[in-house]
Design an enzyme around this catalytic site. Structure first.
Site, PDB file in Angstrom:
ATOM      1  N   LYS A 254      20.144 -28.367 -30.979  1.00 10.77           N
ATOM      2  CA  LYS A 254      19.309 -29.581 -30.791  1.00 10.77           C
ATOM      3  C   LYS A 254      18.757 -29.789 -29.495  1.00 10.77           C
ATOM      4  CE  LYS A 254      20.378 -34.617 -31.481  1.00 10.77           C
ATOM      5  NZ  LYS A 254      21.833 -35.310 -31.638  1.00 10.77           N
ATOM      6  N   ASP A 259      17.270 -39.899 -26.395  1.00 13.79           N
ATOM      7  CA  ASP A 259      17.582 -40.526 -27.672  1.00 13.79           C
ATOM      8  C   ASP A 259      17.935 -42.070 -27.651  1.00 13.79           C
ATOM      9  OD1 ASP A 259      18.122 -41.130 -30.383  1.00 13.79           O
ATOM     10  OD2 ASP A 259      20.171 -39.992 -30.303  1.00 13.79           O
ATOM     11  N   LYS A 266      20.019 -47.837 -30.354  1.00 12.72           N
ATOM     12  CA  LYS A 266      21.327 -47.959 -29.828  1.00 12.72           C
ATOM     13  C   LYS A 266      21.517 -48.927 -29.092  1.00 12.72           C
ATOM     14  CE  LYS A 266      21.406 -42.744 -29.484  1.00 12.72           C
ATOM     15  NZ  LYS A 266      22.903 -42.465 -30.331  1.00 12.72           N
ATOM     16  N   ASP A 277      21.628 -35.523 -24.864  1.00 13.64           N
ATOM     17  CA  ASP A 277      21.675 -35.297 -26.220  1.00 13.64           C
ATOM     18  C   ASP A 277      20.817 -33.850 -26.543  1.00 13.64           C
ATOM     19  OD1 ASP A 277      22.340 -35.652 -28.728  1.00 13.64           O
ATOM     20  OD2 ASP A 277      20.636 -36.997 -29.463  1.00 13.64           O
ATOM     21  N   ASP A 336      18.853 -43.075 -36.119  1.00  8.52           N
ATOM     22  CA  ASP A 336      19.505 -42.516 -35.202  1.00  8.52           C
ATOM     23  C   ASP A 336      20.459 -41.346 -35.454  1.00  8.52           C
ATOM     24  OD1 ASP A 336      20.754 -42.481 -32.385  1.00  8.52           O
ATOM     25  OD2 ASP A 336      22.388 -43.930 -32.872  1.00  8.52           O
ATOM     26  N   GLU A 338      19.196 -38.679 -36.107  1.00 10.78           N
ATOM     27  CA  GLU A 338      17.909 -37.758 -35.977  1.00 10.78           C
ATOM     28  C   GLU A 338      18.179 -36.293 -35.650  1.00 10.78           C
ATOM     29  OE1 GLU A 338      19.027 -37.369 -31.935  1.00 10.78           O
ATOM     30  OE2 GLU A 338      19.143 -39.196 -33.290  1.00 10.78           O
ATOM     31  N   ARG A 340      20.149 -34.159 -37.127  1.00  7.33           N
ATOM     32  CA  ARG A 340      20.312 -33.178 -38.070  1.00  7.33           C
ATOM     33  C   ARG A 340      18.969 -33.056 -38.729  1.00  7.33           C
ATOM     34  NH1 ARG A 340      24.342 -37.646 -40.589  1.00  7.33           N
ATOM     35  NH2 ARG A 340      24.649 -37.770 -38.370  1.00  7.33           N
TER      36      ARG A 340
END
Length: 492
Positions: A254, A259, A266, A277, A336, A338, A340
């Protein structure tokens, strides 16, 4: 700073002696006192060899000796942490030349020692303008000698070569992860990979936004819509020369370079940490580079879907349905969740274009895995018991710990959608790491040897380098150790 091996024990200069905490500690300290002409009483009274404990003593010739406690039965990660802690805390006091006596130990511990010493010189102050000059020990004139026996030397040299290869790469990954979003974006990761591939002789392919649209990587594209920074898919392929039918391992990481959570934004309190991230990307890109440096006889493909997850009027919205590269449709419940979603395209691309023997994805994916395991282990998800055992063995060896969590089909209910093939978020405050893994399992396309590592609690953590969480480089050492188990399979 240079690290050398030598079999001639020093008679002058400052010296570090690591000491095990055993029932024979009194005898060890008596022998050391006699050997170094130190006070037995002082050593026995003031030193217990607890992990990270330090006792400095001066000999009659002015030689300074540091006794460095190892604790009981130290493993590779313990050696690394003890030496990293010592060198980080003492670096401003150390002379340009220093020696470490390792003659009482197996040569293989040199890997952890060298990584710890190198790690102790890491500087988190990447953008400070008023930094003082660095410690002389970690300058170009610094030199460290590791003293080993003739019997240890071959093993120690192999361990040192491996440690140096890992450290150089890991340090760059730390810098990338610790860099804020205005100093890195998806193209930054692509540029790093291109430069690395050119230097170490592996193939790099970058799919830009136009190519992502042409090949219909709709999941990755959907996450990028709220940002003015275009996404990329990074493909790094190392294939060893002269190896017939090497085992092929596919790694997917990833790569969210920042993010915000998208429309499902968030809270602000810790959002600044979301520069981290991309921990899965760091592990994957770092592993491919190290494999190429060490010329491992194994075929490694790393794929990183890289994007920002930001928000504006074009952003994907909760309730939207997007189509992944595999053709599966995904109902976006929470923007959020995102990671996956972009991994769905990374894994789908890997399976359909490279058909790896083993497929492993890594991601800073869920806060839920931290709730389950804290900051001591990453979550391991797989249906393959042999793969689980191999990864656990590598984790136990390196100290980058994994703990296996279930992938039972009863959790499929959490990703069932009324309007699409599946949804990206269960909406439940429980079992979030498991439902995320069940989501990813769909995009493994029933690969018989797939594993998902949720490294959210391990890639960015509290360290001695700073007052807030910072990058750890988690996963590179783990994956290199795992790849070495696969080399055995190639040679069978």
């Amino acid at each position: 700073m240079k690290i050398n091996l030598n079999t001639q024990f020093p008679t002058t200069g400052d010296l570090i002696i690591p000491v095990l905490q055993t029932n024979t500690l009194v005898d060890q300290l008596t022998d050391l006192a006699r050997k170094l002409d130190l006070s037995v009483a002082v050593l026995q009274r003031d030193f217990t060899a607890d992990a990270k404990e330090v006792l400095a003593a001066y000999g009659p010739n002015g030689q300074k000796t540091y006794l460095l406690g190892l604790g009981v039965n130290p493993q590779e990660m313990d050696w690394l942490r003890v030496f990293r802690n010592f060198f980080f805390n003492q670096k401003s006091k150390l002379p340009a030349q220093l020696a470490v006596d390792l003659t009482a130990f197996d040569g293989s511990i040199v890997e952890g020692v060298a990584l710890g010493i190198r790690g102790g010189g890491y500087d988190l102050k990447l953008y400070q303008t008023d930094k003082a000059d660095g410690p002389i020990f970690f300058s170009d004139s610094g030199e460290l000698t590791l003293y080993v026996t003739n019997e240890q030397k071959a093993t120690a040299q192999k361990a040192l070569t491996k440690a140096e290869a890992i450290h150089q790469t890991q340090r760059q990954m730390l810098d990338l992860m610790n860099a804020p979003a205005n100093h890195k974006n998806p193209q930054t990761l692509a540029d790093w990979t291109i430069a690395s591939g050119n230097q170490y002789g592996y193939k790099v392919t970058i799919l830009d936004k136009a190519e992502l649209e042409r090949q219909k990587l709709g999941a990755l594209l959907s996450v990028s819509l709220g940002s003015n920074v275009p996404p990329v898919l990074i493909i790094a392929e190392y294939k060893p020369e002269g190896v017939e039918n090497p085992r092929k391992v596919g790694l997917v990481g990833k790569g969210v370079t920042f993010d915000t959570g998208g429309v499902s934004i968030k809270i602000s309190a810790s959002m600044h940490l979301m520069k981290s991230d991309m921990g899965g990307a760091a592990a994957v890109l770092g592993t491919v580079e190290v494999a190429a440096k060490l010329k491992l006889p194994i075929h490694v493909i790393g794929i990183v879907p890289a994007t920002e997850n930001s928000t504006d009027g074009r952003s994907t919205k909760p309730g939207d349905v997007v189509t992944a590269y595999s053709g599966k449709t995904i109902e976006i419940i929470d923007t959020d969740a995102e990671g996956r979603v972009i991994l769905a395209d990374g894994m789908g691309y890997m399976v359909r274009n490279y058909q790896p023997d083993v497929l492993i994805d890594l991601a800073t994916l869920t806060g839920n895995v931290i709730a389950a395991l804290g900051y001591h282990a990453a979550g391991l998800f797989t249906q393959n018991d042999e793969l689980a055992a191999q990864l656990t063995q590598a984790a136990n060896q390196t100290g980058e710990q994994l703990w296996r969590l279930p992938l039972w089909d009863v959790y499929k209910e959490d990703i069932k959608s009324d309007v699409a093939d599946l949804k990206n978020y269960s909406g439940k405050p429980i079992a979030g790491a498991i439902s995320a893994a069940k989501f990813l399992e769909v995009f493994s396309e029933k690969h018989p040897a797939w594993a998902h590592l949720d490294i959210a609690g391990m890639a960015f953590a509290d360290t001695e380098f700073g007052s807030q969480k910072n990058a750890t480089g988690f996963g590179i050492r783990l994956l290199i150790a795992y790849l070495q188990t696969q080399i055995v399979k190639t040679q069978e």
